[in-house]
Design an enzyme around this catalytic site. Structure first.
Site, PDB file in Angstrom:
ATOM      1  N   LYS A  36       0.986  -0.843  -0.339  1.00  0.00           N
ATOM      2  CA  LYS A  36       0.093   0.442   0.058  1.00  0.00           C
ATOM      3  C   LYS A  36       0.174   1.184  -0.274  1.00  0.00           C
ATOM      4  O   LYS A  36       0.272   2.122  -0.792  1.00  0.00           O
ATOM      5  CB  LYS A  36      -1.269   0.080   0.544  1.00  0.00           C
ATOM      6  CG  LYS A  36      -0.466  -0.025   2.688  1.00  0.00           C
ATOM      7  CD  LYS A  36      -0.795   0.189   3.867  1.00  0.00           C
ATOM      8  CE  LYS A  36      -0.522   0.168   5.139  1.00  0.00           C
ATOM      9  NZ  LYS A  36      -1.034   0.123   6.552  1.00  0.00           N
ATOM     10  N   ARG A 131      -8.230   0.038  16.378  1.00  0.00           N
ATOM     11  CA  ARG A 131      -8.705   0.144  15.418  1.00  0.00           C
ATOM     12  C   ARG A 131      -9.375  -1.305  14.467  1.00  0.00           C
ATOM     13  O   ARG A 131     -10.473  -1.364  15.306  1.00  0.00           O
ATOM     14  CB  ARG A 131      -7.241   0.323  13.986  1.00  0.00           C
ATOM     15  CG  ARG A 131      -7.811   1.490  13.070  1.00  0.00           C
ATOM     16  CD  ARG A 131      -6.311   0.979  12.176  1.00  0.00           C
ATOM     17  NE  ARG A 131      -5.866  -0.178  11.620  1.00  0.00           N
ATOM     18  CZ  ARG A 131      -5.092   0.124  10.369  1.00  0.00           C
ATOM     19  NH1 ARG A 131      -4.321   1.136  10.319  1.00  0.00           N
ATOM     20  NH2 ARG A 131      -5.045  -1.308   9.988  1.00  0.00           N
TER      21      ARG A 131
HETATM   22  C1  LIG Z   1      -0.815  -1.132   7.197  1.00  0.00           C
HETATM   23  C2  LIG Z   1      -0.959  -2.971   7.277  1.00  0.00           C
HETATM   24  C3  LIG Z   1       0.208  -3.602   7.637  1.00  0.00           C
HETATM   25  C4  LIG Z   1       1.209  -3.201   7.549  1.00  0.00           C
HETATM   26  O1  LIG Z   1       1.880  -2.480   8.185  1.00  0.00           O
HETATM   27  P1  LIG Z   1       3.595  -1.909   7.890  1.00  0.00           P
HETATM   28  O2  LIG Z   1       3.477  -1.387   9.649  1.00  0.00           O
HETATM   29  O3  LIG Z   1       4.455  -0.939   7.227  1.00  0.00           O
HETATM   30  O4  LIG Z   1       4.277  -3.599   8.348  1.00  0.00           O
HETATM   31  C5  LIG Z   1      -0.460  -5.076   7.958  1.00  0.00           C
HETATM   32  N1  LIG Z   1      -2.133  -4.752   8.293  1.00  0.00           N
HETATM   33  C6  LIG Z   1      -3.097  -3.556   8.342  1.00  0.00           C
HETATM   34  C7  LIG Z   1      -4.198  -4.306   8.326  1.00  0.00           C
HETATM   35  C8  LIG Z   1      -2.731  -2.619   7.742  1.00  0.00           C
HETATM   36  O5  LIG Z   1      -3.197  -1.873   7.496  1.00  0.00           O
END
Ligand SMILES: *Cc1c(COP(=O)(O)O)cnc(C)c1O
Length: 375
Positions: A36, A131
């Protein structure tokens, strides 16, 4: 090279992915590469795949569609709860989605039936960061409801910590997820349920702890890209922390006083009343202005070269104290950047993206080495 621009070293990203994949595989944990932060740029997604991640995850269906269009066939996970309005697109492009609302899963089921496909559902559990997640008391009834839905495969459970309140993954909350997995994942329709413990903030716990209970997957973005764990942002041993840099061009360079003059009120991006409090006077400094600003990146997340300081930024200007150096107009300055600065630079159409290393010159649309496609 165009400025402002991101320089992305695909070989270093591949290396970071492969080191993490190898270390985690020893403990029976697979890695989902999270795309992302770079809007699913296929060059970076492919570097992660070369590094051995076995699936890709993104929070936006548009990014998943982009990666599909570029020919990537690996298992893909939508890691943000699907918007109900996008249920059809989610089923068409993602194999699995992370869910917390039975109404959304019902909408996915309707679309999956229409498309004659099955869609995998991982249920996210609330472990305290507040969250996304189902409250633990409601997991049982949600699992039962999901299992009733046609063309939906219940894949397992997941959790996400440290994103909203900074609640850290630890033995207690990870054991809670494992206990829930013991109670409910047996009813998963797949014979190897996915228990996805979290994101890059889980790595400290993983590296410290020898046993992971039922956790067999992590979703990693930041650690692969930045080479750092996400709780204290410490470098991870053996990883590159400089896979990505940001270049900006000097448009003004002058010796100027460090202390402004005149009557102080709010500035463009600071609503705090100044109450006449001027910044400290350090005499004249070598001040440089670079053609990059808040519209392009997060100035607070930029690490300038040694001897330089970021003094401030507005939409399109970044003001630097260049220390002993008088930078020449037209020259470039290269910054290291944190996840937030990278995310915004990657998303800005005003920032050029230059890829180096294997796969940099690959046409946007090409086949990748086929990887096993999970059921
Ligand atoms: C963004 C996100 C991740 C990845 O997080 P990082 O800190 O970039 O490894 C994993 N799971 C969810 C649900 C996320 O929103």
């Amino acid at each position: 090279m165009s400025a402002p621009g991101l320089e992305i070293d695909l070989d270093k990203i591949e290396h970071n992915a492969s080191v993490l994949v190898r270390r985690l595989n020893v403990g029976g944990i697979s890695v989902t590469g999270v795309t992302k932060a770079f809007s699913g740029a296929p060059q970076i997604a492919r570097a992660m795949l070369r590094g051995g991640v076995t699936s890709l995850g993104d929070s936006r269906v548009e990014n998943i569609e982009l990666m599909r269009q570029s020919g990537i066939r690996t298992q893909m996970m939508l890691i943000r709860s699907p918007m109900m309005s996008q249920a059809g697109r989610v089923v068409a492009s993602a194999d699995i989605s992370l869910n917390t609302e039975i109404d959304v899963v019902s909408a996915l089921s309707v679309e999956a039936v229409k498309a004659r496909k099955t869609h995998g559902v991982l249920l996210m559990v609330e472990l305290g960061d507040l969250r996304e997640g189902i409250m633990t008391d409601d997991v049982e009834k949600t699992v039962l409801a999901v299992r009733q839905l046609p063309n939906i495969t219940f894949m397992g459970l997941g959790s996400n910590l440290a994103c909203r309140n900074g609640v850290s993954p630890d033995n207690r909350n990870m054991a809670e997820l494992s206990a829930l997995a013991n109670r409910f994942a047996a009813s998963s329709s797949s014979n190897q349920p996915i228990i996805s413990g979290g994101n890059s903030s889980n790595l400290n716990w993983v590296f410290r702890c020898g046993s992971f209970g039922r956790i067999n997957n992590l979703r990693l973005g930041e650690a692969i890209l930045m080479g750092r764990e996400a709780l204290n942002r410490k470098p991870i041993q053996g990883l590159h922390t400089d896979a990505i840099s940001l270049i900006a061009e000097v448009i003004e360079s002058k010796s100027k006083p460090s202390k402004p003059w005149g009557t102080l009120a709010q500035s463009a991006f600071d609503n705090a009343p100044k109450n006449g409090s001027y910044p400290p006077d350090h005499g004249n400094i070598n001040q440089a202005i670079l053609a990059i600003g808040r519209q392009d990146t997060d100035p607070d997340g930029l690490l300038p070269p040694v001897g330089f300081d970021v003094l401030g930024a507005s939409s399109d200007h970044l003001v630097l104290n260049a220390g002993h150096k008088q930078l020449s107009v037209g020259s470039n300055v290269s910054f290291q950047l944190n996840y937030s600065a990278f995310l915004r630079a990657m998303t800005s159409p005003h920032v050029a993206k230059t890829f180096n290393g294997e796969g940099a010159d690959a046409p946007a649309n090409c086949e990748v080495r086929p990887l096993p496609h999970a059921a």
